[in-house]
Design a protein around this motif. Structure first.
Motif, mmCIF file in Angstrom:
data_model
loop_
_atom_site.group_PDB
_atom_site.id
_atom_site.type_symbol
_atom_site.label_atom_id
_atom_site.label_comp_id
_atom_site.label_asym_id
_atom_site.label_seq_id
_atom_site.Cartn_x
_atom_site.Cartn_y
_atom_site.Cartn_z
ATOM 1 N N UNK A 39 -86.746 52.077 -27.072
ATOM 2 C CA UNK A 39 -88.222 52.685 -26.805
ATOM 3 C C UNK A 39 -88.860 51.597 -26.686
ATOM 4 N N UNK A 40 -89.466 51.176 -25.396
ATOM 5 C CA UNK A 40 -90.234 49.978 -25.000
ATOM 6 C C UNK A 40 -91.591 49.944 -25.652
ATOM 7 N N UNK A 41 -92.268 51.313 -26.097
ATOM 8 C CA UNK A 41 -93.663 51.341 -26.592
ATOM 9 C C UNK A 41 -93.649 50.518 -27.998
ATOM 10 N N UNK A 42 -92.601 50.177 -28.596
ATOM 11 C CA UNK A 42 -92.553 49.236 -29.877
ATOM 12 C C UNK A 42 -92.699 47.713 -29.548
ATOM 13 N N UNK A 43 -92.651 47.643 -28.310
ATOM 14 C CA UNK A 43 -92.493 46.201 -28.043
ATOM 15 C C UNK A 43 -93.869 45.621 -28.262
ATOM 16 N N UNK A 44 -94.017 44.166 -28.864
ATOM 17 C CA UNK A 44 -95.348 43.632 -28.881
ATOM 18 C C UNK A 44 -95.581 43.212 -27.105
ATOM 19 N N UNK A 45 -97.054 43.077 -26.836
ATOM 20 C CA UNK A 45 -97.295 42.885 -25.473
ATOM 21 C C UNK A 45 -96.620 41.531 -25.183
ATOM 22 N N UNK A 46 -96.348 40.388 -26.019
ATOM 23 C CA UNK A 46 -95.920 39.343 -25.555
ATOM 24 C C UNK A 46 -94.422 39.386 -25.254
ATOM 25 N N UNK A 47 -93.670 40.244 -26.028
ATOM 26 C CA UNK A 47 -92.259 40.553 -26.064
ATOM 27 C C UNK A 47 -91.956 41.501 -24.551
ATOM 28 N N UNK A 48 -92.831 42.151 -24.404
ATOM 29 C CA UNK A 48 -92.955 43.239 -23.094
ATOM 30 C C UNK A 48 -93.096 42.216 -21.926
ATOM 31 N N UNK A 49 -94.021 41.297 -22.090
ATOM 32 C CA UNK A 49 -94.391 40.209 -21.156
ATOM 33 C C UNK A 49 -92.924 39.352 -20.768
ATOM 34 N N UNK A 50 -92.255 39.152 -21.986
ATOM 35 C CA UNK A 50 -91.281 38.010 -21.518
ATOM 36 C C UNK A 50 -90.000 38.805 -20.957
ATOM 37 N N UNK A 51 -89.826 40.334 -21.429
ATOM 38 C CA UNK A 51 -88.600 40.944 -20.745
ATOM 39 C C UNK A 51 -89.110 41.446 -19.291
ATOM 40 N N UNK A 52 -90.283 41.723 -18.905
ATOM 41 C CA UNK A 52 -90.768 41.923 -17.401
ATOM 42 C C UNK A 52 -90.356 40.621 -16.757
ATOM 43 N N UNK A 53 -90.750 39.443 -17.390
ATOM 44 C CA UNK A 53 -90.361 38.176 -16.616
ATOM 45 C C UNK A 53 -88.830 37.737 -16.184
ATOM 46 N N UNK A 54 -88.313 38.265 -17.314
ATOM 47 C CA UNK A 54 -86.593 38.210 -17.128
ATOM 48 C C UNK A 54 -86.046 39.543 -16.504
ATOM 49 N N UNK A 55 -86.660 40.306 -15.809
ATOM 50 C CA UNK A 55 -86.355 41.353 -15.043
ATOM 51 C C UNK A 55 -85.599 42.446 -15.942
ATOM 52 N N UNK A 80 -96.458 49.673 -10.042
ATOM 53 C CA UNK A 80 -95.683 49.499 -9.020
ATOM 54 C C UNK A 80 -96.028 48.306 -8.010
ATOM 55 N N UNK A 81 -97.365 47.754 -8.047
ATOM 56 C CA UNK A 81 -98.237 46.566 -7.489
ATOM 57 C C UNK A 81 -97.467 45.622 -8.283
ATOM 58 N N UNK A 82 -97.445 45.567 -9.830
ATOM 59 C CA UNK A 82 -96.946 44.567 -10.449
ATOM 60 C C UNK A 82 -95.506 44.298 -10.238
ATOM 61 N N UNK A 83 -94.766 45.270 -10.240
ATOM 62 C CA UNK A 83 -93.230 45.345 -10.059
ATOM 63 C C UNK A 83 -93.108 44.395 -8.774
ATOM 64 N N UNK A 84 -93.749 44.627 -7.701
ATOM 65 C CA UNK A 84 -93.646 44.411 -6.348
ATOM 66 C C UNK A 84 -93.908 42.753 -6.515
ATOM 67 N N UNK A 85 -94.845 42.582 -7.330
ATOM 68 C CA UNK A 85 -95.149 41.063 -7.353
ATOM 69 C C UNK A 85 -94.293 40.311 -7.894
ATOM 70 N N UNK A 86 -93.515 40.862 -9.041
ATOM 71 C CA UNK A 86 -92.301 40.305 -9.638
ATOM 72 C C UNK A 86 -91.377 40.076 -8.739
ATOM 73 N N UNK A 87 -90.968 41.153 -7.788
ATOM 74 C CA UNK A 87 -90.045 41.023 -7.030
ATOM 75 C C UNK A 87 -90.254 40.026 -5.942
ATOM 76 N N UNK A 88 -91.397 39.866 -5.548
ATOM 77 C CA UNK A 88 -91.667 39.034 -4.545
ATOM 78 C C UNK A 88 -91.320 37.413 -5.036
#
Lengths: 492, 95
Positions: free
Chosen positions: A2-18, A56-64
């Motif tokens: 359940x990703x809604x329980x993640x802190x903003x910083x934890x979500x940011x780190x997971x996002x960056x790690x893909x 979707x735009x953010x995901x595209x920027x991470x993919x790029x």
């Protein structure tokens, strides 16, 4: 997960790690909103379609970036779903400031805090409920119905940024923006068990923030951890040519500064006046225990005095309504907003304003108009501005001896809906520990420091001198990590 | 510091607020209570204390006097209750 329980910083780190995508984070936040907001009413407007486009735009920027790391990585807040208090203009989304006066108004531009987040790739899931024009301490003054506290639905979330605080506490958003004129970020953060920061006056641009008290207003972040609030502050702070009161000072890397959180030698002042009679005993105990925790972490704790504390409330309730009466003069139905019928221009304006403003906005417009009117200006408004000088000097004197002040954010935990709504003066008293900070233009943070017997959160307030946000965040994080409080049990 | 309904009516007129009789009565009571509370500032010795109008030590901020792009007229008029010929339409100010 359940990703809604993640802190903003934890979500940011997971996002960056893909390991998660912004689409996943955003869908989860929107689903959680659909499932719970019928009970809470934290949002006035949800923009699911717009949020998914941004995700979707953010995901595209991470993919790029992954494909071509030399192209630079997305900003720290990229892809993170945020809720925005309805006093901030987000281009193309309704902005009502919680008032019927702005029903149907769709701003054609972004506030600077919003355009910075947008340029950094953040996702806006919606606009959150607020007391009308940010005037209130419970969100009950909203023209669209109150928000409920996610920990106890019979209680208020605080205000005026009650929608933002409830959205973050109930995991409908990973972070939010609010505005703080007399405590409107810190007080709801305290009552909902999250972290809220009121920056130094001028640290964040007010361009595109619907004005209440212009010499007091600041935009501030709310989130579930101190690190999250640091991340958001870094994204919105800085000079803006469109706000002549924004400070032209460099913006430190707040998130990076949190890697050093030693409190050794830190001087913490405890203002006696902020432990006044009438405080809920559990609040006082929790705050004193938190101060002991700071001492255990190496801080030097000493008493300080702020002799004009008792004058902060009457001073605020002259200055803020005076500024409000001037700021709200622009709402006349001529250029935007609903327009009432009336024969001739002035009757139309009087009818529009009489119908559009709710009781608290009218009360403050009347109070401010009175305080500024001929014959009363010197007796009320000028005296209040002089008292403001004394309040500011109190803090300046205290900060010669200490680095930060520690006290409660609010005298009580969350009160019941309807309990104070008929008695403006009693409602005003719930901001008694937060108002002076705005009068002096200082930064302050509220963070959880325990629960009362009913399971309701208690807020610890740390106040620092002008532009001491780094220090405040460091002290707050040191306490947060040492205390290890868990998020309170939710009723939704 | 009690204020009368007549005074409340006068203030409402200054503020261009149409209030009902019930609102006038209610605000007379509530404003009196807040003003009475504010009168506690009278106990302070404020002789020689300068007023604080802003917490910032800012001076007048100027920008270069250069033409900049403005928002589109249509976007600015989109929220208006009534428009005519690219302007906001209101009843006549002078009869």
């Amino acid at each position: 997960m359940d990703v809604t329980g993640l802190s903003l910083s934890a979500a940011a780190a997971l996002l960056r790690a893909g390991e998660v995508s912004s689409v996943q984070l955003t869908e989860a936040a929107l689903q959680r909103t659909t499932a719970t907001d019928g009970k809470l009413h934290a949002f006035l407007h949800v923009d699911a379609a717009g949020a998914m486009l941004q995700a979707r735009a953010a995901d595209a920027s991470f993919a790029a970036w992954r494909k071509n790391p030399a192209g630079g990585q997305p900003a720290a807040v990229a892809g993170l779903p945020l809720a925005i208090k309805d006093v901030l203009c987000v281009a193309g989304l309704p902005a009502t400031a919680g008032s019927r006066m702005l029903q149907g108004f769709i701003p054609p531009y972004d506030a600077t805090a919003i355009s910075r987040l947008r340029a950094a790739g953040a996702v806006f899931t919606g606009k959150t409920n607020t007391d009308e024009f940010a005037m209130g301490s419970s969100t009950e003054n909203s023209g669209y119905g109150p928000t409920h506290n996610p920990i106890d639905l019979a209680r208020v979330p605080g205000g005026s940024s009650g929608g933002s605080a409830a959205a973050v506490a109930a995991r409908m958003a990973y972070g939010a923006l609010g505005s703080d004129t007399g405590g409107s970020v810190r007080q709801p953060a305290a009552l909902c068990g999250i972290v809220g920061l009121k920056p130094t006056y001028g640290r964040v641009s007010r361009y595109g923030l619907i004005a209440y008290g212009s010499s007091l207003d600041q935009v501030g972040p709310l989130a579930r951890t101190v690190a999250d609030v640091a991340l958001l502050l870094g994204a919105i702070a800085g000079h803006d040519p469109l706000d002549s009161t924004s400070l032209n000072e460099p913006v430190p890397d707040y998130a990076a500064a949190l890697q050093t959180t030693s409190l050794s030698g830190l001087r913490v002042g405890v203002p006696a006046e902020y432990f006044a009679a009438g405080m809920q005993p559990e609040v006082e105990q929790a705050v004193r225990a938190a101060i002991e925790q700071l001492r255990a972490l190496g801080a030097l704790v000493r008493p300080v005095t702020l002799p004009h504390t008792a004058q902060a409330l009457p001073t605020y309730y002259m200055i803020a309504p005076a500024e409000a009466s001037a700021n709200l003069a622009r709402f006349d139905g001529v250029r935007y907003g609903p327009r009432s019928a009336g024969s001739g221009l002035w009757e139309q304006v009087r009818a529009t304003r009489g119908a559009g403003f709710g009781p608290e906005a009218k009360r403050r417009i009347m109070l401010g108009t009175y305080a500024l009117s001929a014959g009363y200006y010197d007796a009320f408004y000028l005296r209040a501005q002089q008292a403001r000088t004394l309040i500011k000097r109190d803090f300046e004197a205290a900060f010669k001896d200490v680095d930060v002040l520690a006290c409660a954010t609010t005298p009580t935990t969350a009160f019941k809906l309807g309990e104070k709504v008929d008695d403006p003066l009693t409602m005003y008293l719930s901001d008694v520990f937060t108002l002076a900070v705005n009068l002096a233009g200082l930064p302050a943070i509220s963070l959880p420091c325990g629960l009362d017997a009913g399971g309701l959160p208690i807020g610890l307030q740390l106040i620092g001198p002008v532009l001491s946000e780094v220090r405040l965040l460091q002290v707050a994080q040191a306490y947060e990590q040492a205390a290890g409080w868990q998020a309170p049990q939710l009723a939704v | 510091m009690a204020i009368s309904q007549t005074e409340v009516r006068y203030i409402a007129e200054l503020a261009r607020l149409q209030l009902s009789e019930a609102e006038l009565a209610e605000y007379a009571l509530q404003l009196s209570a807040v003003l009475e509370y504010a009168a506690s500032l009278n106990a302070l010795d404020l002789a020689g204390v300068p007023p604080t109008t802003s917490v910032l030590a800012l001076h007048t901020v100027l920008r270069a006097d250069e033409a900049r792009p403005a928002m589109e007229r249509d976007a600015l008029l989109a929220n208006a209750a009534e428009t005519a010929a690219g302007c906001f339409r209101v009843p006549p100010v002078l009869e």
